[in-house]
Design a protein around this motif. Structure first.
Motif, mmCIF file in Angstrom:
data_model
loop_
_atom_site.group_PDB
_atom_site.id
_atom_site.type_symbol
_atom_site.label_atom_id
_atom_site.label_comp_id
_atom_site.label_asym_id
_atom_site.label_seq_id
_atom_site.Cartn_x
_atom_site.Cartn_y
_atom_site.Cartn_z
ATOM 1 N N THR A 1 21.018 21.784 32.464
ATOM 2 C CA THR A 1 20.562 22.541 31.286
ATOM 3 C C THR A 1 21.729 23.274 30.629
ATOM 4 O O THR A 1 21.758 23.427 29.399
ATOM 5 C CB THR A 1 19.464 23.557 31.662
ATOM 6 N N CYS B 1 23.444 20.731 28.451
ATOM 7 C CA CYS B 1 22.660 20.483 27.231
ATOM 8 C C CYS B 1 22.795 21.645 26.259
ATOM 9 O O CYS B 1 22.862 21.445 25.043
ATOM 10 C CB CYS B 1 21.186 20.259 27.581
ATOM 11 N N ARG B 2 22.831 22.864 26.779
ATOM 12 C CA ARG B 2 22.913 24.040 25.916
ATOM 13 C C ARG B 2 24.269 24.141 25.234
ATOM 14 O O ARG B 2 24.361 24.492 24.054
ATOM 15 C CB ARG B 2 22.648 25.299 26.754
ATOM 16 N N GLY C 1 26.631 21.565 25.074
ATOM 17 C CA GLY C 1 27.097 20.319 24.475
ATOM 18 C C GLY C 1 28.445 19.859 24.989
ATOM 19 O O GLY C 1 29.106 19.035 24.344
ATOM 20 N N LEU D 1 22.822 11.666 29.568
ATOM 21 C CA LEU D 1 23.759 12.179 28.576
ATOM 22 C C LEU D 1 24.484 11.044 27.876
ATOM 23 O O LEU D 1 24.778 10.007 28.486
ATOM 24 C CB LEU D 1 24.803 13.101 29.226
ATOM 25 N N PRO E 1 22.231 15.055 24.989
ATOM 26 C CA PRO E 1 21.217 14.485 25.872
ATOM 27 C C PRO E 1 20.568 13.264 25.239
ATOM 28 O O PRO E 1 20.339 13.222 24.027
ATOM 29 C CB PRO E 1 20.216 15.631 26.053
ATOM 30 N N GLY F 1 17.070 12.675 28.639
ATOM 31 C CA GLY F 1 17.725 13.946 28.921
ATOM 32 C C GLY F 1 17.028 15.110 28.245
ATOM 33 O O GLY F 1 16.896 16.189 28.826
ATOM 34 N N ARG F 2 16.573 14.886 27.004
ATOM 35 C CA ARG F 2 15.864 15.963 26.295
ATOM 36 C C ARG F 2 14.551 16.289 26.983
ATOM 37 O O ARG F 2 14.152 17.457 27.065
ATOM 38 C CB ARG F 2 15.622 15.558 24.837
ATOM 39 N N ASP G 1 15.506 18.304 30.082
ATOM 40 C CA ASP G 1 16.014 19.625 29.713
ATOM 41 C C ASP G 1 14.869 20.567 29.339
ATOM 42 O O ASP G 1 14.844 21.727 29.753
ATOM 43 C CB ASP G 1 16.994 19.497 28.548
#
Length: 314
Positions: free
Chosen positions: A10, A13-14, A16, A48, A57, A61-62, A65
């Protein structure tokens, strides 16, 4: 897979970026990569997409997340709530907000809170826009966010606390300085100092002006209202700003704050993941701030084992 794998994912993802996530987590980029690879290996899916400027993601992935952010946030909040109850007022309250919020809305409340909970600590994390506050809430790194209220983000609950009428800030030498009020029409083609375009307050102001057919020019950008007002006081431009009491009175003889009653008031208040998951300390701090702002709309939960101060205490 482990909880650490999910937390690292996470963070990637946050931010990048694998390297940015490593900095945030105080570990190596190689360690971050290993956590992500272990998730992908166990799930048998690519999570990813690697690009020259970072990572994004995938659709899978999304999905992961979103689920992990929701789940870990609830776990973190619950653990902090239990720890605070067990330690009876010992712990911390983590707040994210803009750079000048404490000065304008929380100064007296902070003093009041520390007097009643001397063993508690307060941690403030500064963000320049509500989106950053929402991200911090989603990641579970803060308990409360003080924001300009707008459309609610996913999995965030908002509570209005105070309404702020708009004023036009100008220097005493400005041609409009003698006016008792101005209308949105007076702002047509005006060159204004404003917050960045991605800020909630700037978007709301532009939308309200556009409804009246008014399109001012924002040719100077600053990160907070205090800077906008200071520049206006120095005669470097005009700024449509929330009416902040700290700028009124004899301390600023070269500043004029002229009401703009034709604009809807700006609303500021709290955003949290879930009110019923807040620690007793965090809830007590939120209620203290609300009380000092002159309202009392938050629910009280004396059964949590940490009763907030009585409203008459100052």
């Amino acid at each position: 897979m482990t909880l650490d794998d999910l937390r690292v994912f996470t963070a990637v993802c946050r931010t990048g970026s694998l390297s940015a996530a490593a900095r945030d987590l105080s570990c190596t980029q190689s360690a971050v990569s290993q956590h992500v690879k272990r998730l992908e290996r166990e799930l048998g899916l690519s999570l990813l997409e690697r690009h020259t400027r970072g990572v994004l993601p995938t659709a899978y992935g999304r999905m992961l997340d979103a689920a992990v952010t929701e789940g870990l946030g609830c776990i973190d909040h619950t653990l902090r709530r239990l720890e605070a109850a067990a330690r009876s007022g010992v712990g911390s309250v983590r707040v994210t907000t803009g750079a000048t919020t404490v000065r304008h809305f929380m100064a007296a409340a902070v003093v009041d809170f520390r007097r009643h909970f001397p063993r508690a600590s307060l941690e403030f994390q500064t963000e320049t826009a509500s989106r950053g506050c929402f991200d911090a809430l989603a990641a579970g790194s803060v308990d409360l966010a003080w924001i300009t209220l707008g459309p609610a983000a996913r999995a965030v609950e908002q509570r209005p606390v105070v309404e702020l009428p708009w004023s036009l800030a100008v220097s005493a030498a400005d041609p409009l300085a003698t006016r008792t009020e101005v209308s949105p029409a007076d702002l047509q083609d005006a060159r204004l100092i404003g917050l960045p375009e991605n800020s909630t307050a700037r978007r709301q102001l532009a939308a309200w002006l556009a409804e009246s057919g008014i399109r001012p020019v924002f040719d100077t950008s600053v990160t907070d209202w205090d800077t906008a007002i200071l520049l206006a006081e120095l005669g470097l431009g005009r700024a449509v700003v929330p009416t902040l009491p700290a700028w009124s009175g004899p301390g600023h003889p070269d500043l004029r704050l002229i009401p703009v009653p034709g604009l809807p008031a700006l609303t500021a208040g709290w955003a949290v993941r879930r009110w019923d998951a807040l620690s007793p300390l965090a809830l007590a701090f939120a209620e203290t701030v609300e009380r000092h702002c002159g309202t009392a709309t938050l629910p009280r939960h004396p059964a949590d084992g940490l009763a907030p101060p009585e409203p008459g205490h100052r």
